[in-house]
Design an enzyme around this catalytic site. Structure first.
Site, PDB file in Angstrom:
ATOM      1  N   THR A   1     -10.697  44.904   9.159  1.00 48.54           N
ATOM      2  CA  THR A   1     -11.572  45.470   8.122  1.00 48.54           C
ATOM      3  C   THR A   1     -11.002  45.192   6.746  1.00 48.54           C
ATOM      4  OG1 THR A   1     -12.067  47.280   9.636  1.00 48.54           O
ATOM      5  CG2 THR A   1     -12.695  47.601   7.349  1.00 48.54           C
ATOM      6  N   ARG A  29     -21.774  47.825  19.579  1.00 42.71           N
ATOM      7  CA  ARG A  29     -21.047  48.980  19.023  1.00 42.71           C
ATOM      8  C   ARG A  29     -21.108  48.954  17.512  1.00 42.71           C
ATOM      9  NH1 ARG A  29     -16.238  49.339  15.586  1.00 42.71           N
ATOM     10  NH2 ARG A  29     -15.195  51.320  15.990  1.00 42.71           N
ATOM     11  N   ILE A  30     -21.433  50.112  16.911  1.00 43.08           N
ATOM     12  CA  ILE A  30     -21.466  50.264  15.453  1.00 43.08           C
ATOM     13  C   ILE A  30     -20.221  51.062  15.049  1.00 43.08           C
ATOM     14  CG2 ILE A  30     -22.745  51.190  13.488  1.00 43.08           C
ATOM     15  CD1 ILE A  30     -24.358  49.081  14.845  1.00 43.08           C
ATOM     16  N   GLY A  31     -19.511  50.603  14.045  1.00 42.57           N
ATOM     17  CA  GLY A  31     -18.324  51.339  13.591  1.00 42.57           C
ATOM     18  C   GLY A  31     -18.620  52.140  12.346  1.00 42.57           C
ATOM     19  N   THR A  51     -10.726  52.441   6.534  1.00 41.45           N
ATOM     20  CA  THR A  51     -10.391  51.478   7.587  1.00 41.45           C
ATOM     21  C   THR A  51      -9.609  52.196   8.669  1.00 41.45           C
ATOM     22  OG1 THR A  51      -9.132  49.478   8.115  1.00 41.45           O
ATOM     23  CG2 THR A  51      -8.345  50.777   6.256  1.00 41.45           C
ATOM     24  N   GLY A  52      -9.676  51.645   9.892  1.00 38.98           N
ATOM     25  CA  GLY A  52      -8.943  52.271  10.993  1.00 38.98           C
ATOM     26  C   GLY A  52      -9.814  52.285  12.226  1.00 38.98           C
ATOM     27  N   LYS A  53      -9.733  53.371  12.997  1.00 42.47           N
ATOM     28  CA  LYS A  53     -10.535  53.472  14.226  1.00 42.47           C
ATOM     29  C   LYS A  53     -11.867  54.139  13.849  1.00 42.47           C
ATOM     30  CE  LYS A  53     -10.604  53.153  18.854  1.00 42.47           C
ATOM     31  NZ  LYS A  53     -10.006  53.959  19.916  1.00 42.47           N
ATOM     32  N   GLY A  54     -12.938  53.334  13.863  1.00 40.03           N
ATOM     33  CA  GLY A  54     -14.227  53.792  13.344  1.00 40.03           C
ATOM     34  C   GLY A  54     -14.714  55.100  13.934  1.00 40.03           C
TER      35      GLY A  54
END
Lengths: 132, 178
Positions: A1, A29-31, A51-54
């Site tokens: 990202t 998959r949508i983040g 940013t990171g784990k959506g």
């Protein structure tokens, strides 16, 4: 990202985020990135790119919460951004943000975050891990 | 306090032992994009143009997970997403599930400025990109050997990984943990 936030001398703000998502993610998959208020947000107070784990960032509505905490709790950008990142389970999120008066915040609760910033008063930084 | 800019290239489990040959190009790109954004702000460009300009530059760099260099889905494909937002007007544009658009952030901006909507996804977004003449490329443009390897590692460990999670030996349990 990847992401960028900017404010000009008149206090106009903007945020932009772009990503390929997670390695090995399910098709479709949508983040957090395209979800306004989760990975990306801007209003008259601040601009935020996360940013990171959506999945964790969406649950915490990270980007909108920074603006909301500034507005309703009267915190500074730095305090608000740190408060929000501390609210996300450790190891899952980071963000960059600027405020209408030119403040910058780049907190994260992961091992590292590729980041850079500069302000009109001459400060600039490029970093990955904690500088302390 | 004047103008300010900040940018990121992703957060995650970036090991402090990251090899120099992987660290140097990423730091160099961050510095180059920062200079680009600062020059644009000093030239009195609008913040919306500045953030799009910087993110396009980062999308075009294969070392970051966006645009060229995007990570792969479990099918080995690329599904990119982006979002842009203007603070004063709260106008915003977002896109998901595009596989051929070179700069998804610019498509998000076109969606913001040329449709009555905020968010387009997948086939509709791809069709709108072509209708608007947004630059597209073959999927091979986006896939790097490094990300093919990363997908293999993630599949081998039966895990979903955020940008820089380090490979670990196969684990039991829910394959959806990062």
């Amino acid at each position: 990202t990847v992401g960028c936030v900017a404010v000009d001398g008149a206090g106009n703000l903007a945020a932009a985020t772009s990503t390929g998502g997670l390695v090995n993610k399910m098709a479709g998959r949508i983040g957090d990135t395209p979800v306004v208020g989760a990975g990306t947000y801007a209003n008259h107070l601040c601009a935020v790119s996360a940013t990171g784990k959506g999945e964790f960032i969406i649950r915490a509505t990270v980007a909108r919460d920074v603006a909301a905490v500034m507005e309703y709790k009267g915190l500074s950008l730095k305090e608000a951004a740190t408060y929000v990142i501390d609210s996300v389970p450790k190891g899952n999120a980071g963000l960059v943000a600027v405020s209408a008066n030119g403040e910058v915040a780049m907190p994260y609760n992961t091992t590292g975050m590729f980041r850079a910033c500069a302000t009109e008063d001459g400060y600039s930084e490029v970093g990955i891990w904690d500088t302390e | 306090m004047g103008w300010a800019i900040a940018l990121h290239g992703g957060a995650g489990d970036i090991p402090v032992t990251l090899a120099e040959e992987r660290r140097a190009p990423r730091e160099a790109t961050l510095g180059r994009c920062l200079s680009l954004g600062v020059a644009a702000l000093k030239a009195n460009q609008a913040p919306l143009d500045v953030v799009e300009l910087v993110v396009r530059e980062l999308e075009n760099c294969p070392h970051f997970n966006a645009g060229k260099g995007s990570v792969l889905t479990t099918k080995g494909t690329v599904e990119m997403e982006a979002c842009i937002m203007d603070g004063i007007t709260k106008n915003c544009g977002a896109v998901s599930g595009v596989s051929t658009v070179v700069n998804p952030i610019s498509l998000a901006r076109v969606i913001m400025e040329k449709t009555p909507h905020i968010y387009l996804g997948f086939d509709g977004a791809e069709a709108f990109a072509r209708e608007q003449g947004v630059e597209v490329a073959e999927t091979s443009h986006f896939i790097t050997q490094e990300n093919v390897e990363r997908l293999k590692q993630a599949k081998g460990a039966n895990r979903v990984q955020i940008d820089y999670t380090q490979p670990i030996s196969a684990v039991n349990g829910d394959s959806q943990i990062g």
